[in-house]
Design an enzyme around this catalytic site. Structure first.
Site, PDB file in Angstrom:
ATOM      1  N   HIS A  93     -25.771  -2.492 -21.545  1.00 11.23           N
ATOM      2  CA  HIS A  93     -27.170  -2.700 -20.881  1.00 11.23           C
ATOM      3  C   HIS A  93     -27.337  -4.317 -20.822  1.00 11.23           C
ATOM      4  O   HIS A  93     -27.033  -4.721 -21.902  1.00 11.23           O
ATOM      5  CB  HIS A  93     -28.231  -1.780 -21.412  1.00 11.23           C
ATOM      6  CG  HIS A  93     -29.527  -2.084 -20.671  1.00 11.23           C
ATOM      7  ND1 HIS A  93     -30.271  -2.958 -20.697  1.00 11.23           N
ATOM      8  CD2 HIS A  93     -30.270  -1.143 -19.957  1.00 11.23           C
ATOM      9  CE1 HIS A  93     -31.590  -3.003 -20.146  1.00 11.23           C
ATOM     10  NE2 HIS A  93     -31.407  -1.628 -19.559  1.00 11.23           N
TER      11      HIS A  93
ATOM     12  N   ASP B 214     -27.101  -0.462 -30.012  1.00  7.59           N
ATOM     13  CA  ASP B 214     -28.148  -0.448 -29.232  1.00  7.59           C
ATOM     14  C   ASP B 214     -28.397   1.307 -29.077  1.00  7.59           C
ATOM     15  O   ASP B 214     -27.522   1.824 -28.519  1.00  7.59           O
ATOM     16  CB  ASP B 214     -27.684  -0.732 -27.793  1.00  7.59           C
ATOM     17  CG  ASP B 214     -28.632  -0.554 -26.813  1.00  7.59           C
ATOM     18  OD1 ASP B 214     -29.950   0.061 -27.101  1.00  7.59           O
ATOM     19  OD2 ASP B 214     -28.598  -1.074 -25.513  1.00  7.59           O
TER      20      ASP B 214
ATOM     21  N   GLN C 230     -30.564   4.806 -25.992  1.00  8.62           N
ATOM     22  CA  GLN C 230     -30.296   5.848 -25.075  1.00  8.62           C
ATOM     23  C   GLN C 230     -29.846   6.912 -25.897  1.00  8.62           C
ATOM     24  O   GLN C 230     -29.322   8.030 -25.836  1.00  8.62           O
ATOM     25  CB  GLN C 230     -29.177   5.772 -24.049  1.00  8.62           C
ATOM     26  CG  GLN C 230     -29.680   4.929 -22.845  1.00  8.62           C
ATOM     27  CD  GLN C 230     -30.774   5.446 -22.284  1.00  8.62           C
ATOM     28  OE1 GLN C 230     -31.165   6.833 -21.993  1.00  8.62           O
ATOM     29  NE2 GLN C 230     -31.378   4.555 -21.373  1.00  8.62           N
TER      30      GLN C 230
ATOM     31  N   LYS D 184     -38.973   5.522 -24.281  1.00 14.53           N
ATOM     32  CA  LYS D 184     -37.945   6.354 -23.775  1.00 14.53           C
ATOM     33  C   LYS D 184     -37.949   7.690 -24.433  1.00 14.53           C
ATOM     34  O   LYS D 184     -36.952   8.482 -24.232  1.00 14.53           O
ATOM     35  CB  LYS D 184     -36.495   5.555 -23.810  1.00 14.53           C
ATOM     36  CG  LYS D 184     -36.524   4.612 -23.071  1.00 14.53           C
ATOM     37  CD  LYS D 184     -35.019   3.813 -23.122  1.00 14.53           C
ATOM     38  CE  LYS D 184     -34.804   2.438 -22.320  1.00 14.53           C
ATOM     39  NZ  LYS D 184     -35.060   2.590 -20.986  1.00 14.53           N
TER      40      LYS D 184
ATOM     41  N   CYS E 195     -29.280  -2.175 -14.900  1.00 16.98           N
ATOM     42  CA  CYS E 195     -29.344  -3.244 -15.896  1.00 16.98           C
ATOM     43  C   CYS E 195     -27.997  -2.972 -16.561  1.00 16.98           C
ATOM     44  O   CYS E 195     -27.843  -3.586 -17.786  1.00 16.98           O
ATOM     45  CB  CYS E 195     -30.595  -3.174 -16.797  1.00 16.98           C
ATOM     46  SG  CYS E 195     -31.964  -3.341 -16.104  1.00 16.98           S
TER      47      CYS E 195
HETATM   48  N1  PLP Z   1     -30.460  -0.455 -23.878  1.00 14.50           N
HETATM   49  C1  PLP Z   1     -30.079   0.696 -23.111  1.00 14.50           C
HETATM   50  C2  PLP Z   1     -28.783   1.454 -23.149  1.00 14.50           C
HETATM   51  C3  PLP Z   1     -31.199   1.008 -22.219  1.00 14.50           C
HETATM   52  O1  PLP Z   1     -30.939   2.068 -21.397  1.00 14.50           O
HETATM   53  C4  PLP Z   1     -32.274   0.150 -22.187  1.00 14.50           C
HETATM   54  C5  PLP Z   1     -33.378   0.614 -21.093  1.00 14.50           C
HETATM   55  O2  PLP Z   1     -33.171   1.092 -20.144  1.00 14.50           O
HETATM   56  C6  PLP Z   1     -32.567  -0.817 -22.995  1.00 14.50           C
HETATM   57  C7  PLP Z   1     -31.428  -1.151 -24.035  1.00 14.50           C
HETATM   58  C8  PLP Z   1     -33.667  -1.726 -23.019  1.00 14.50           C
HETATM   59  O3  PLP Z   1     -34.811  -1.207 -23.130  1.00 14.50           O
HETATM   60  P1  PLP Z   1     -36.385  -1.822 -23.018  1.00 14.50           P
HETATM   61  O4  PLP Z   1     -36.466  -2.180 -21.830  1.00 14.50           O
HETATM   62  O5  PLP Z   1     -37.077  -0.614 -23.626  1.00 14.50           O
HETATM   63  O6  PLP Z   1     -36.109  -2.848 -23.950  1.00 14.50           O
END
Ligand code: PLP
Length: 420
Positions: A133, A210, A213, A236, A376
């Site tokens: 992401h 990360d 998810q 999430k 993203c």
């Molecule tokens: N990493 C992953 C795999 C994501 O799916 C997301 C958000 O969709 C993020 C990071 C970033 O999350 P946030 O926008 O809540 O900071």
């Protein structure tokens, strides 16, 4: 134990509303943000209506209650991921948590000897993957641009797995840090993070996972995962917006310079210089988001009550159903693994001849909320040979009927656009 989804759905007030067209809402976009159960909404509202005060500041009753709620939430979240409270930093979201590490590393250049292990510069390498992401990609790109370190990445295979063939060379004595997703938000792929982390540690590199998810969807234990840092977002995992978590190993957080400075993170301030509190407070400048933390605490209780093993099993069943139902539709190409093995519940796909935004709009006419675009993860889409895709993601409140509704919605769109 099977989740009682009908019972769970009663906890989510939003699922009672109608969608566009007057029909029932079919919410298949929990990967972007989850819906919130009444238990979480009540916890957040309860903080505002009973105990609202700035945590860690007031000497009065409300301040004390607020501080207790905030620190109680920290202990709850720490237990949820198998960590200690002082290893659990509250941030704004996962993005903020990853930036905390990246900027902490930049700031190490001008910090004391204890920060030396975080310094990056020419000759150093930062390793990420092609399936990240943007939140786990751009901060590292920026760190490399600021410091002169080199950004490298593990490529993806056409099936949407990490191509680990070159790992032996990609992780080497120059590698300062490895940042890897624990579950792709596009393909659902679950990379072998523990294996990658072990290789990184053998080379003396730090590891950032990360978990945005992962933590909402699978039982998570930071020790088993083998990472040094883990980032995730409250919104999430059934909890409010504006709150994220950075897990960091104690001795690393103790040596990492702060990212954002100001009130609430200081020990002694003089006009000439300032000393900082130990972690986690060192990384939590400003008045803390107590109501959101109370909401996250309630969300952890809710998920623990369901049992994370059961949550994962429910999602696996929905994902298996979706993979099968979509594979049966001519013209549909699923991105990423076609079975549920080492795969979470993000199902992205393209439909021949129909742009994802058009498909999203037709599905929306039937009340089906999905995500359309590059989610993203633009480099990953390029690697898989597509500009954009449509994505369905599942959570505790989704049903098998909703998966069937998605498949039927795709067929309707194909008829609408004359693609059958
Ligand atoms: N990493 C992953 C795999 C994501 O799916 C997301 C958000 O969709 C993020 C990071 C970033 O999350 P946030 O926008 O809540 O900071």
């Amino acid at each position: 134990m099977t989740l009682d989804v009908a019972r769970i759905r009663e906890d989510f007030p939003i699922l009672e509303r109608t969608a566009r067209g007057g029909g029932q809402l079919v919410y298949l976009d929990s990967g972007a943000t989850s819906q919130k159960p009444q238990q979480v909404l009540a916890a957040e509202q309860g903080m505002y209506s009973r105990s609202n005060a700035a945590a860690h500041r007031g000497t009065h009753l409300l301040g004390e209650e607020s501080t207790d709620a905030y620190e109680g939430a920290r202990a709850k979240v720490a237990a949820f991921i198998g960590a200690e409270p002082d290893e659990t930093v509250f941030t704004r979201n996962a993005t903020d948590a990853i930036n905390l590490v990246a900027y902490g590393m930049s700031n190490a250049a001008t910090s004391g000897p204890e920060a030396a292990r975080f310094r990056a510069g020419p000759g150093d390498e930062v390793l990420i993957t092609e399936m990240e992401h943007h939140a786990n990609l751009v901060p590292w790109q920026q760190l490399c641009q600021r410091t002169g370190a080199r950004l490298r990445w593990i490529p993806v295979t056409p099936e949407g797995r990490l191509d680990l063939a070159g790992l032996g060379e990609l992780i080497n004595s120059r590698t300062k840090l490895v940042a890897v997703t624990c579950q792709s938000n596009v393909t659902g792929t679950v990379p072998p993070v523990a294996e990658i982390a072990a290789a990184a540690h053998r080379a003396g590199a730090l590891v950032v996972g990360d978990g945005a998810q992962l933590v909402p969807h699978q039982p998570t234990d930071v020790t088993a995962l083998g990472v040094d840092f883990l980032a995730f977002s409250a919104h999430k995992m059934l909890a409010p917006y504006g709150l994220g978590v950075l897990y960091g190993r104690s001795e690393l957080l103790a040596a990492l310079p702060p990212f954002i400075t100001g009130g609430s993170m200081i020990e002694v301030v003089r006009m000439e210089e300032t000393t900082f509190l130990p972690p986690p407070q060192r990384f939590e400048a400003g008045v803390p988001p107590v109501a959101q933390a109370a909401g996250l605490s309630a969300a952890c209780d809710y998920l623990t009550g369901l049992g994370m093993e059961n949550v994962a099993a429910h999602e696996e069943a929905l994902t298996g159903h979706a993979l099968k139902a979509l594979a049966e539709i001519p013209g549909v190409r699923i991105l990423g693994p076609l079975t549920t093995e080492d795969r979470g519940g993000a199902v992205s796909f393209e439909v021949a001849g129909i742009h994802p935004h058009d498909l999203g709009q037709v599905l929306d006419e039937s009340g089906i909320a999905v995500r359309a675009g590059h989610h993203c993860a633009w480099p990953l889409h390029r690697a898989l040979g597509v500009q954009a895709s449509t994505r369905a993601t599942f959570y505790v409140y989704n049903t098998h009927d909703e998966v069937d509704a998605l498949a039927e919605g795709i067929r309707t769109a194909q008829r609408f656009f004359g693609e059958t």
